[in-house]
Motif scaffolding. Structure first.
Motif, PDB file in Angstrom:
ATOM      1  N   ASN A  36      25.042 -49.240  34.610  1.00 18.97           N
ATOM      2  CA  ASN A  36      24.304 -50.416  35.060  1.00 18.97           C
ATOM      3  C   ASN A  36      23.386 -50.047  36.213  1.00 18.97           C
ATOM      4  OD1 ASN A  36      23.623 -53.216  35.194  1.00 18.97           O
ATOM      5  ND2 ASN A  36      24.886 -53.374  37.030  1.00 18.97           N
ATOM      6  N   ALA A  45      14.828 -47.033  42.185  1.00 18.96           N
ATOM      7  CA  ALA A  45      16.212 -47.523  42.191  1.00 18.96           C
ATOM      8  C   ALA A  45      16.707 -47.887  43.584  1.00 18.96           C
ATOM      9  CB  ALA A  45      17.127 -46.464  41.573  1.00 18.96           C
ATOM     10  N   THR A  46      15.876 -47.730  44.602  1.00 20.60           N
ATOM     11  CA  THR A  46      16.289 -48.169  45.946  1.00 20.60           C
ATOM     12  C   THR A  46      15.106 -48.790  46.696  1.00 20.60           C
ATOM     13  OG1 THR A  46      15.757 -46.088  47.078  1.00 20.60           O
ATOM     14  CG2 THR A  46      17.994 -46.286  46.190  1.00 20.60           C
ATOM     15  N   GLY A  49      16.722 -47.532  51.000  1.00 21.11           N
ATOM     16  CA  GLY A  49      17.921 -46.706  50.831  1.00 21.11           C
ATOM     17  C   GLY A  49      19.064 -47.354  50.074  1.00 21.11           C
ATOM     18  N   GLY A  76      29.122 -42.235  41.977  1.00 23.52           N
ATOM     19  CA  GLY A  76      29.040 -40.955  42.661  1.00 23.52           C
ATOM     20  C   GLY A  76      29.185 -41.156  44.164  1.00 23.52           C
ATOM     21  N   THR A  79      26.316 -42.879  46.095  1.00 21.86           N
ATOM     22  CA  THR A  79      26.303 -44.345  45.995  1.00 21.86           C
ATOM     23  C   THR A  79      27.369 -44.938  46.913  1.00 21.86           C
ATOM     24  OG1 THR A  79      25.429 -44.214  43.774  1.00 21.86           O
ATOM     25  CG2 THR A  79      26.580 -46.249  44.336  1.00 21.86           C
ATOM     26  N   ARG A  81      28.423 -43.652  49.680  1.00 19.31           N
ATOM     27  CA  ARG A  81      27.960 -43.530  51.072  1.00 19.31           C
ATOM     28  C   ARG A  81      26.891 -44.581  51.385  1.00 19.31           C
ATOM     29  NH1 ARG A  81      28.838 -37.714  50.132  1.00 19.31           N
ATOM     30  NH2 ARG A  81      26.788 -37.540  49.178  1.00 19.31           N
ATOM     31  N   VAL A 112      33.160 -39.865  42.030  1.00 16.35           N
ATOM     32  CA  VAL A 112      32.931 -38.442  41.760  1.00 16.35           C
ATOM     33  C   VAL A 112      32.301 -37.842  43.008  1.00 16.35           C
ATOM     34  CG1 VAL A 112      31.680 -36.788  40.314  1.00 16.35           C
ATOM     35  CG2 VAL A 112      32.578 -38.916  39.301  1.00 16.35           C
ATOM     36  N   SER A 113      32.959 -36.831  43.569  1.00 12.66           N
ATOM     37  CA  SER A 113      32.467 -36.282  44.831  1.00 12.66           C
ATOM     38  C   SER A 113      32.619 -34.769  44.864  1.00 12.66           C
ATOM     39  CB  SER A 113      33.257 -36.902  45.996  1.00 12.66           C
ATOM     40  OG  SER A 113      32.949 -36.215  47.184  1.00 12.66           O
ATOM     41  N   ARG A 115      32.030 -32.969  47.852  1.00 12.02           N
ATOM     42  CA  ARG A 115      32.480 -32.540  49.193  1.00 12.02           C
ATOM     43  C   ARG A 115      33.565 -33.401  49.802  1.00 12.02           C
ATOM     44  NH1 ARG A 115      27.898 -33.566  52.460  1.00 12.02           N
ATOM     45  NH2 ARG A 115      27.027 -34.866  50.810  1.00 12.02           N
ATOM     46  N   LEU A 116      33.891 -34.486  49.192  1.00  6.34           N
ATOM     47  CA  LEU A 116      34.864 -35.453  49.729  1.00  6.34           C
ATOM     48  C   LEU A 116      34.438 -35.976  51.107  1.00  6.34           C
ATOM     49  CD1 LEU A 116      37.332 -36.400  48.164  1.00  6.34           C
ATOM     50  CD2 LEU A 116      38.765 -34.967  49.587  1.00  6.34           C
ATOM     51  N   ARG A 157      32.658 -27.720  40.495  1.00  3.47           N
ATOM     52  CA  ARG A 157      31.948 -28.990  40.297  1.00  3.47           C
ATOM     53  C   ARG A 157      32.818 -29.870  39.450  1.00  3.47           C
ATOM     54  NH1 ARG A 157      27.224 -30.364  41.455  1.00  3.47           N
ATOM     55  NH2 ARG A 157      26.311 -31.860  40.040  1.00  3.47           N
ATOM     56  N   LEU A 160      32.337 -33.633  34.126  1.00  2.77           N
ATOM     57  CA  LEU A 160      32.383 -35.071  33.826  1.00  2.77           C
ATOM     58  C   LEU A 160      33.033 -35.374  32.483  1.00  2.77           C
ATOM     59  CD1 LEU A 160      28.893 -35.999  35.287  1.00  2.77           C
ATOM     60  CD2 LEU A 160      31.132 -36.502  36.294  1.00  2.77           C
ATOM     61  N   GLU A 179      28.161 -47.318  37.796  1.00  2.00           N
ATOM     62  CA  GLU A 179      27.085 -47.970  38.550  1.00  2.00           C
ATOM     63  C   GLU A 179      26.215 -46.936  39.275  1.00  2.00           C
ATOM     64  OE1 GLU A 179      29.604 -52.115  39.069  1.00  2.00           O
ATOM     65  OE2 GLU A 179      29.011 -51.067  40.898  1.00  2.00           O
ATOM     66  N   GLY A 181      25.222 -43.154  41.134  1.00  2.00           N
ATOM     67  CA  GLY A 181      23.772 -43.325  41.240  1.00  2.00           C
ATOM     68  C   GLY A 181      22.992 -42.395  40.322  1.00  2.00           C
ATOM     69  N   LEU A 184      24.451 -38.820  39.289  1.00  2.00           N
ATOM     70  CA  LEU A 184      25.583 -38.925  38.362  1.00  2.00           C
ATOM     71  C   LEU A 184      25.077 -39.397  36.998  1.00  2.00           C
ATOM     72  CD1 LEU A 184      28.654 -38.864  37.900  1.00  2.00           C
ATOM     73  CD2 LEU A 184      28.721 -41.250  38.644  1.00  2.00           C
TER      74      LEU A 184
HETATM   75  N1  LIG Z   1      19.359 -49.202  41.635  1.00  2.00           N
HETATM   76  C1  LIG Z   1      20.601 -49.059  41.327  1.00  2.00           C
HETATM   77  O1  LIG Z   1      21.108 -49.763  40.447  1.00  2.00           O
HETATM   78  C2  LIG Z   1      21.435 -48.030  42.039  1.00  2.00           C
HETATM   79  C3  LIG Z   1      22.701 -47.727  41.556  1.00  2.00           C
HETATM   80  C4  LIG Z   1      23.458 -46.756  42.227  1.00  2.00           C
HETATM   81  C5  LIG Z   1      22.936 -46.136  43.344  1.00  2.00           C
HETATM   82  N2  LIG Z   1      21.710 -46.457  43.777  1.00  2.00           N
HETATM   83  C6  LIG Z   1      21.153 -45.781  44.967  1.00  2.00           C
HETATM   84  O2  LIG Z   1      21.116 -44.391  44.725  1.00  2.00           O
HETATM   85  C7  LIG Z   1      21.242 -43.698  45.957  1.00  2.00           C
HETATM   86  C8  LIG Z   1      22.254 -42.575  45.804  1.00  2.00           C
HETATM   87  O3  LIG Z   1      21.738 -41.650  44.889  1.00  2.00           O
HETATM   88  P1  LIG Z   1      22.523 -40.351  44.425  1.00  2.00           P
HETATM   89  O4  LIG Z   1      21.824 -39.827  43.247  1.00  2.00           O
HETATM   90  O5  LIG Z   1      22.761 -39.481  45.599  1.00  2.00           O
HETATM   91  O6  LIG Z   1      23.914 -41.020  44.042  1.00  2.00           O
HETATM   92  P2  LIG Z   1      25.164 -40.519  43.233  1.00  2.00           P
HETATM   93  O7  LIG Z   1      24.786 -39.983  41.918  1.00  2.00           O
HETATM   94  O8  LIG Z   1      26.086 -41.680  43.317  1.00  2.00           O
HETATM   95  O9  LIG Z   1      25.806 -39.409  44.145  1.00  2.00           O
HETATM   96  C9  LIG Z   1      25.479 -38.053  44.106  1.00  2.00           C
HETATM   97  C10 LIG Z   1      26.672 -37.332  44.669  1.00  2.00           C
HETATM   98  O10 LIG Z   1      27.775 -37.503  43.773  1.00  2.00           O
HETATM   99  C11 LIG Z   1      28.549 -36.335  43.739  1.00  2.00           C
HETATM  100  N3  LIG Z   1      28.479 -35.780  42.402  1.00  2.00           N
HETATM  101  C12 LIG Z   1      27.720 -36.199  41.358  1.00  2.00           C
HETATM  102  N4  LIG Z   1      27.980 -35.448  40.283  1.00  2.00           N
HETATM  103  C13 LIG Z   1      28.910 -34.544  40.646  1.00  2.00           C
HETATM  104  C14 LIG Z   1      29.599 -33.511  39.965  1.00  2.00           C
HETATM  105  N5  LIG Z   1      29.385 -33.249  38.665  1.00  2.00           N
HETATM  106  N6  LIG Z   1      30.518 -32.788  40.662  1.00  2.00           N
HETATM  107  C15 LIG Z   1      30.765 -33.056  41.958  1.00  2.00           C
HETATM  108  N7  LIG Z   1      30.146 -34.026  42.658  1.00  2.00           N
HETATM  109  C16 LIG Z   1      29.233 -34.750  41.997  1.00  2.00           C
HETATM  110  C17 LIG Z   1      27.968 -35.389  44.755  1.00  2.00           C
HETATM  111  O11 LIG Z   1      28.703 -35.728  45.913  1.00  2.00           O
HETATM  112  P3  LIG Z   1      28.916 -34.898  47.246  1.00  2.00           P
HETATM  113  O12 LIG Z   1      27.750 -35.275  48.060  1.00  2.00           O
HETATM  114  O13 LIG Z   1      30.217 -35.384  47.719  1.00  2.00           O
HETATM  115  O14 LIG Z   1      28.918 -33.460  46.860  1.00  2.00           O
HETATM  116  C18 LIG Z   1      26.505 -35.840  44.823  1.00  2.00           C
HETATM  117  O15 LIG Z   1      25.901 -35.535  46.046  1.00  2.00           O
HETATM  118  C19 LIG Z   1      21.652 -44.712  46.992  1.00  2.00           C
HETATM  119  O16 LIG Z   1      20.546 -44.979  47.797  1.00  2.00           O
HETATM  120  C20 LIG Z   1      22.032 -45.928  46.183  1.00  2.00           C
HETATM  121  O17 LIG Z   1      21.759 -47.110  46.877  1.00  2.00           O
HETATM  122  C21 LIG Z   1      20.934 -47.387  43.149  1.00  2.00           C
END
Ligand SMILES: NC(=O)c1ccc[n+]([C@@H]2O[C@H](COP(=O)([O-])OP(=O)(O)OC[C@H]3O[C@@H](n4cnc5c(N)ncnc54)[C@H](OP(=O)(O)O)[C@@H]3O)[C@@H](O)[C@H]2O)c1
Length: 248
Positions: A36, A45-46, A49, A76, A79, A81, A112-113, A115-116, A157, A160, A179, A181, A184
Motif C-alpha cells: 500500500n 512518496a514523501t 520526509g 522496512g 519507514t 524511523r 525488516v532491518s 542495522r537494528l 542481508r 525476503l 506499507e 517503504g 523494501l
Molecule cells: N508514500 C508512502 O505510502 C510511503 C510508504 C512507506 C514509506 N514512505 C516513506 O519512505 C521513506 C523511507 O524510505 P526507505 O526506502 O528508506 O524505507 P524502507 O524501505 O522502509 O527502509 C529501508 C531500510 O529497510 C531495511 N531493509 C530493507 N530491505 C532490507 C533487506 N533486504 N535486508 C536488511 N534490511 C533491509 C534497511 O534498514 P537498516 O537501515 O536498518 O539497514 C533499509 O535501510 C520515509 O520517508 C517514509 O515516510 C512513504
C-alpha cells in the motif's frame, strides 16, 4: 466515494474492502502479499520526509481499512524511523471485527532491518499491545520492550523470500500488507513476491528529490500490472493493481 471501475457507482472504503479476503489466498510457500502506497501525481512518496501530508482523510481510511484485512503488516526500518508506528489498529471495535472474520486480534507487526537502528521509544514498542517480529541482519540485541518482540536473524542481508516463508510456515501468516517503504517495496517486486498494489494518487504535485514508490536498483524486468479496481473521491484516485503473472 465513486467506483469508476469495474461497475461504476457509489461505494465506500468499507463496502469496497468487505469482499477483499486476501487471507483466503496464501501461496504454498509464502503469504499473499499486498503493498500500500500513497503518491503525488508526480510519483513522489514523501512530503517533508513523511507520507502523511500527501493523502486525504479518505486515504487514511483506506489504510486503516486495509490493516483490518491482513494477518500481518510489514515495513522496512526506514519507514519505521520516519513514521514512528504505534499499534497498527487503534480501534478496539476493529480488532474485535478482525476476530469475527477469522483474523488475529492485532496484526503481527513485521519490521525488516539491516542495522537494528530503530526508534525504540515509538509507541509500537512501548505500548505493550500487539506483537512485533523483526527480521534483521544485525547481531545487536534489541532493548527490553513493553510490546512482545521476537527477532529472527539472517546473515548479511534479510532474505525476503525466506522471511516470507518463515511467516507462512512458522507463524501461520496467510496474508501480509506491506506499507513500504520504497527500498523494501522495490526488492519485493524484484523477487516476484507481490500480489497486489494499492496505490492512492493524490491530486498534488511536489517535485524536488523526494523518493518515488520504488527506489534502489531497477527491477530485473518490468512488472506487468492489471487494474483490478479504481475509486475516486474529491479528485483522489484509489487503485488496486494485481500482479499479472507471466503465464497469465
Ligand atoms: N508514500 C508512502 O505510502 C510511503 C510508504 C512507506 C514509506 N514512505 C516513506 O519512505 C521513506 C523511507 O524510505 P526507505 O526506502 O528508506 O524505507 P524502507 O524501505 O522502509 O527502509 C529501508 C531500510 O529497510 C531495511 N531493509 C530493507 N530491505 C532490507 C533487506 N533486504 N535486508 C536488511 N534490511 C533491509 C534497511 O534498514 P537498516 O537501515 O536498518 O539497514 C533499509 O535501510 C520515509 O520517508 C517514509 O515516510 C512513504
Amino acid at each position: 466515494m465513486q467506483r469508476l471501475l469495474p461497475n461504476p457507482g457509489p461505494t465506500t472504503v468499507e463496502r469496497q474492502l468487505d469482499a477483499y479476503r486476501p487471507w483466503e489466498e496464501p501461496h504454498e510457500d509464502r503469504p499473499f502479499v499486498a503493498m500500500n502506497f500513497v503518491a503525488t501525481v508526480d510519483g513522489r512518496a514523501t512530503m517533508d520526509g513523511v507520507s502523511g501530508p500527501i493523502g486525504s482523510d479518505a486515504d487514511t481510511a483506506m489504510l486503516a481499512g486495509l490493516r483490518t484485512r491482513f494477518d500481518a503488516v510489514m515495513i522496512g526500518a526506514g519507514t519505521m524511523r520516519a513514521e514512528r508506528y504505534g499499534r497498527p489498529i487503534a480501534s478496539q471495535e476493529r480488532r474485535e471485527h478482525r476476530e469475527r472474520i477469522g483474523l488475529p486480534h492485532d496484526p503481527l507487526m513485521v519490521i525488516v532491518s539491516g542495522r537494528l537502528d530503530l526508534p525504540w521509544d515509538a509507541s509500537l514498542f512501548t505500548a505493550g499491545a500487539g506483537r512485533v517480529l523483526i527480521f534483521t541482519a544485525s547481531e545487536a540485541e534489541p532493548p527490553e520492550t513493553a510490546t512482545s518482540l521476537r527477532v529472527v536473524r539472517h546473515e548479511g542481508r534479510v532474505d525476503l523470500a525466506a522471511a516470507l516463508r518463515h511467516l507462512r510456515e512458522e507463524r501461520g501468516v496467510r496474508a501480509v500488507l506491506s506499507e513500504g517503504g520504497p527500498h523494501l517495496h522495490s526488492q519485493l517486486w524484484a523477487a516476484g513476491l507481490v500480489d497486489d498494489l494499492f496505490l492512492t494518487t493524490a491530486p498534488k504535485l511536489t517535485g524536488a528529490d523526494a523518493p518515488r514508490i520504488l527506489e534502489g536498483k531497477a527491477l530485473p524486468e518490468p512488472s506487468e500490472l492489471e487494474l483490478a479496481w479504481l475509486l475516486e473521491q474529491e479528485g483522489e484516485l484509489f487503485a488496486r493493481y494485481s500482479h499479472r503473472s507471466p503465464d497469465g
